[in-house]
Scaffold this motif. Structure first.
Motif, PDB file in Angstrom:
ATOM      1  N   TRP A   1      17.139 -26.663  90.844  1.00 13.00           N
ATOM      2  CA  TRP A   1      18.549 -26.903  90.226  1.00 13.00           C
ATOM      3  C   TRP A   1      18.880 -28.309  90.024  1.00 13.00           C
ATOM      4  CZ3 TRP A   1      21.587 -24.161  87.529  1.00 13.00           C
ATOM      5  CH2 TRP A   1      23.031 -24.573  87.581  1.00 13.00           C
ATOM      6  N   PHE A   2      18.714 -29.359  91.074  1.00  5.24           N
ATOM      7  CA  PHE A   2      18.972 -30.602  90.975  1.00  5.24           C
ATOM      8  C   PHE A   2      18.154 -31.155  89.821  1.00  5.24           C
ATOM      9  CE2 PHE A   2      17.270 -34.858  92.209  1.00  5.24           C
ATOM     10  CZ  PHE A   2      18.287 -35.632  92.109  1.00  5.24           C
ATOM     11  N   PHE A   3      16.786 -30.941  89.866  1.00  4.77           N
ATOM     12  CA  PHE A   3      16.031 -31.621  88.889  1.00  4.77           C
ATOM     13  C   PHE A   3      16.301 -31.154  87.626  1.00  4.77           C
ATOM     14  CE2 PHE A   3      11.848 -32.591  87.061  1.00  4.77           C
ATOM     15  CZ  PHE A   3      11.890 -34.092  87.299  1.00  4.77           C
ATOM     16  N   LEU A   4      16.533 -29.700  87.184  1.00  6.84           N
ATOM     17  CA  LEU A   4      16.706 -29.579  86.135  1.00  6.84           C
ATOM     18  C   LEU A   4      17.862 -30.147  85.291  1.00  6.84           C
ATOM     19  CD1 LEU A   4      15.388 -25.655  85.902  1.00  6.84           C
ATOM     20  CD2 LEU A   4      14.465 -27.860  84.847  1.00  6.84           C
ATOM     21  N   GLY A   5      19.008 -30.330  86.519  1.00  6.54           N
ATOM     22  CA  GLY A   5      20.476 -30.913  85.753  1.00  6.54           C
ATOM     23  C   GLY A   5      20.350 -32.230  85.631  1.00  6.54           C
ATOM     24  N   ARG A   6      19.244 -33.049  86.338  1.00  7.41           N
ATOM     25  CA  ARG A   6      19.031 -34.518  86.007  1.00  7.41           C
ATOM     26  C   ARG A   6      18.310 -34.757  84.810  1.00  7.41           C
ATOM     27  NH1 ARG A   6      22.326 -33.757  89.601  1.00  7.41           N
ATOM     28  NH2 ARG A   6      22.952 -35.459  90.841  1.00  7.41           N
ATOM     29  N   MET A   7      17.279 -33.638  84.570  1.00  5.45           N
ATOM     30  CA  MET A   7      16.454 -33.723  83.414  1.00  5.45           C
ATOM     31  C   MET A   7      17.439 -33.457  82.064  1.00  5.45           C
ATOM     32  SD  MET A   7      12.780 -32.312  84.134  1.00  5.45           S
ATOM     33  CE  MET A   7      12.591 -32.056  82.450  1.00  5.45           C
ATOM     34  N   THR A   8      18.529 -32.525  82.190  1.00  2.00           N
ATOM     35  CA  THR A   8      19.299 -32.308  81.093  1.00  2.00           C
ATOM     36  C   THR A   8      20.288 -33.524  80.662  1.00  2.00           C
ATOM     37  OG1 THR A   8      19.292 -29.913  81.808  1.00  2.00           O
ATOM     38  CG2 THR A   8      21.179 -30.800  80.363  1.00  2.00           C
ATOM     39  N   LEU A   9      20.737 -34.155  81.802  1.00  2.00           N
ATOM     40  CA  LEU A   9      21.529 -35.380  81.820  1.00  2.00           C
ATOM     41  C   LEU A   9      20.820 -36.565  81.044  1.00  2.00           C
ATOM     42  CD1 LEU A   9      23.483 -35.777  85.258  1.00  2.00           C
ATOM     43  CD2 LEU A   9      24.300 -34.912  82.748  1.00  2.00           C
ATOM     44  N   GLY A  10      19.414 -36.515  81.492  1.00  2.00           N
ATOM     45  CA  GLY A  10      18.673 -37.534  80.821  1.00  2.00           C
ATOM     46  C   GLY A  10      18.303 -37.347  79.443  1.00  2.00           C
ATOM     47  N   ALA A  11      18.234 -35.959  79.016  1.00  2.00           N
ATOM     48  CA  ALA A  11      18.145 -35.770  77.365  1.00  2.00           C
ATOM     49  C   ALA A  11      19.397 -35.946  76.774  1.00  2.00           C
ATOM     50  CB  ALA A  11      17.721 -34.189  77.383  1.00  2.00           C
ATOM     51  N   TRP A  12      20.470 -35.580  77.538  1.00  2.00           N
ATOM     52  CA  TRP A  12      21.858 -35.895  76.789  1.00  2.00           C
ATOM     53  C   TRP A  12      21.970 -37.312  76.475  1.00  2.00           C
ATOM     54  CZ3 TRP A  12      25.395 -33.421  74.114  1.00  2.00           C
ATOM     55  CH2 TRP A  12      26.691 -34.165  73.905  1.00  2.00           C
ATOM     56  N   ASP A  13      21.570 -38.256  77.475  1.00  2.00           N
ATOM     57  CA  ASP A  13      21.699 -39.563  77.044  1.00  2.00           C
ATOM     58  C   ASP A  13      20.813 -40.176  76.203  1.00  2.00           C
ATOM     59  OD1 ASP A  13      22.736 -42.210  78.428  1.00  2.00           O
ATOM     60  OD2 ASP A  13      20.419 -42.608  78.857  1.00  2.00           O
ATOM     61  N   VAL A  14      19.598 -39.720  76.121  1.00  3.09           N
ATOM     62  CA  VAL A  14      18.630 -40.107  74.986  1.00  3.09           C
ATOM     63  C   VAL A  14      19.130 -39.736  73.577  1.00  3.09           C
ATOM     64  CG1 VAL A  14      16.589 -39.689  73.965  1.00  3.09           C
ATOM     65  CG2 VAL A  14      16.754 -40.121  76.384  1.00  3.09           C
ATOM     66  N   ALA A  15      19.822 -38.498  73.650  1.00  5.35           N
ATOM     67  CA  ALA A  15      20.272 -37.947  72.299  1.00  5.35           C
ATOM     68  C   ALA A  15      21.516 -38.746  71.878  1.00  5.35           C
ATOM     69  CB  ALA A  15      20.718 -36.441  72.584  1.00  5.35           C
ATOM     70  N   VAL A  16      22.368 -39.130  72.788  1.00 14.16           N
ATOM     71  CA  VAL A  16      23.481 -40.096  72.527  1.00 14.16           C
ATOM     72  C   VAL A  16      23.249 -41.398  72.120  1.00 14.16           C
ATOM     73  CG1 VAL A  16      25.670 -41.278  73.474  1.00 14.16           C
ATOM     74  CG2 VAL A  16      25.116 -38.682  74.119  1.00 14.16           C
ATOM     75  N   ARG A  17      22.266 -41.880  72.747  1.00 17.63           N
ATOM     76  CA  ARG A  17      21.768 -42.993  72.292  1.00 17.63           C
ATOM     77  C   ARG A  17      20.862 -43.337  70.918  1.00 17.63           C
ATOM     78  NH1 ARG A  17      22.023 -46.729  76.561  1.00 17.63           N
ATOM     79  NH2 ARG A  17      22.403 -45.883  78.865  1.00 17.63           N
TER      80      ARG A  17
END
Length: 163
Positions: free
Chosen positions: A67-83
């Protein structure tokens, strides 16, 4: 005693074979077994020769880790998309040192592999008790996430983490 050692070795071999077969199936998309089977057998033989034990995660810690890892991966994907959509968003890339707390070589190795899947980070090497980490933006709070990942890996693999 010898019977117990032989049984443990067979179980370790089976554990390694299942793990390596799962990895092969994942990366080879279920194909290439003509090369996969000999590769798996060689990897099992090497693992047994080195005296390593298969990974035996704590089933109690596994759901929280996932749960922790998938959540952080999702945040990472979101950050890359925004950038990508907002290329003017400022970056301050840097190479920084992270002080490792876990003693287990297995935990350290897995941590260095998984850090690259977290938002804006990539591990390059481990020297003594320090892991070199590249961050996209030194102003982001990357260190608490790496600390939590390390703690969760220790929980998942146990205090020793094994060799």
């Amino acid at each position: 005693m010898e019977q117990t050692g032989l049984r443990r070795r067979w179980l370790d071999g089976l554990g390694w074979a299942l793990l390596y077969a799962a990895i092969w199936a994942l990366f080879a998309e279920g194909g290439g077994w003509a090369l996969g089977v000999p590769s798996i057998l060689l990897a099992v033989a090497l693992s047994l020769r080195l005296g390593t034990r298969p990974w035996q995660p704590s089933l109690r810690a596994l759901p929280g880790f996932v749960w922790f890892f998938l959540g952080r991966m999702t945040l990472g994907a979101w950050d890359v998309a925004v950038r990508a959509l907002l290329p003017r968003r400022p970056l301050q890339p840097a190479w920084l040192d992270y002080r490792l707390r876990a003693e287990s070589p297995r935990v350290r190795l897995l941590l260095s592999a998984l850090v690259g899947l977290l938002p804006g980070t990539l591990a390059s090497r481990i020297e003594a008790d320090s892991m070199r980490v590249h961050v996209l933006d030194r102003r982001q709070r990357w260190e608490p996430t790496v600390i939590e990942l390390e703690d969760r890996l220790v929980q998942l693999l146990g205090s020793g983490g094994g060799r």
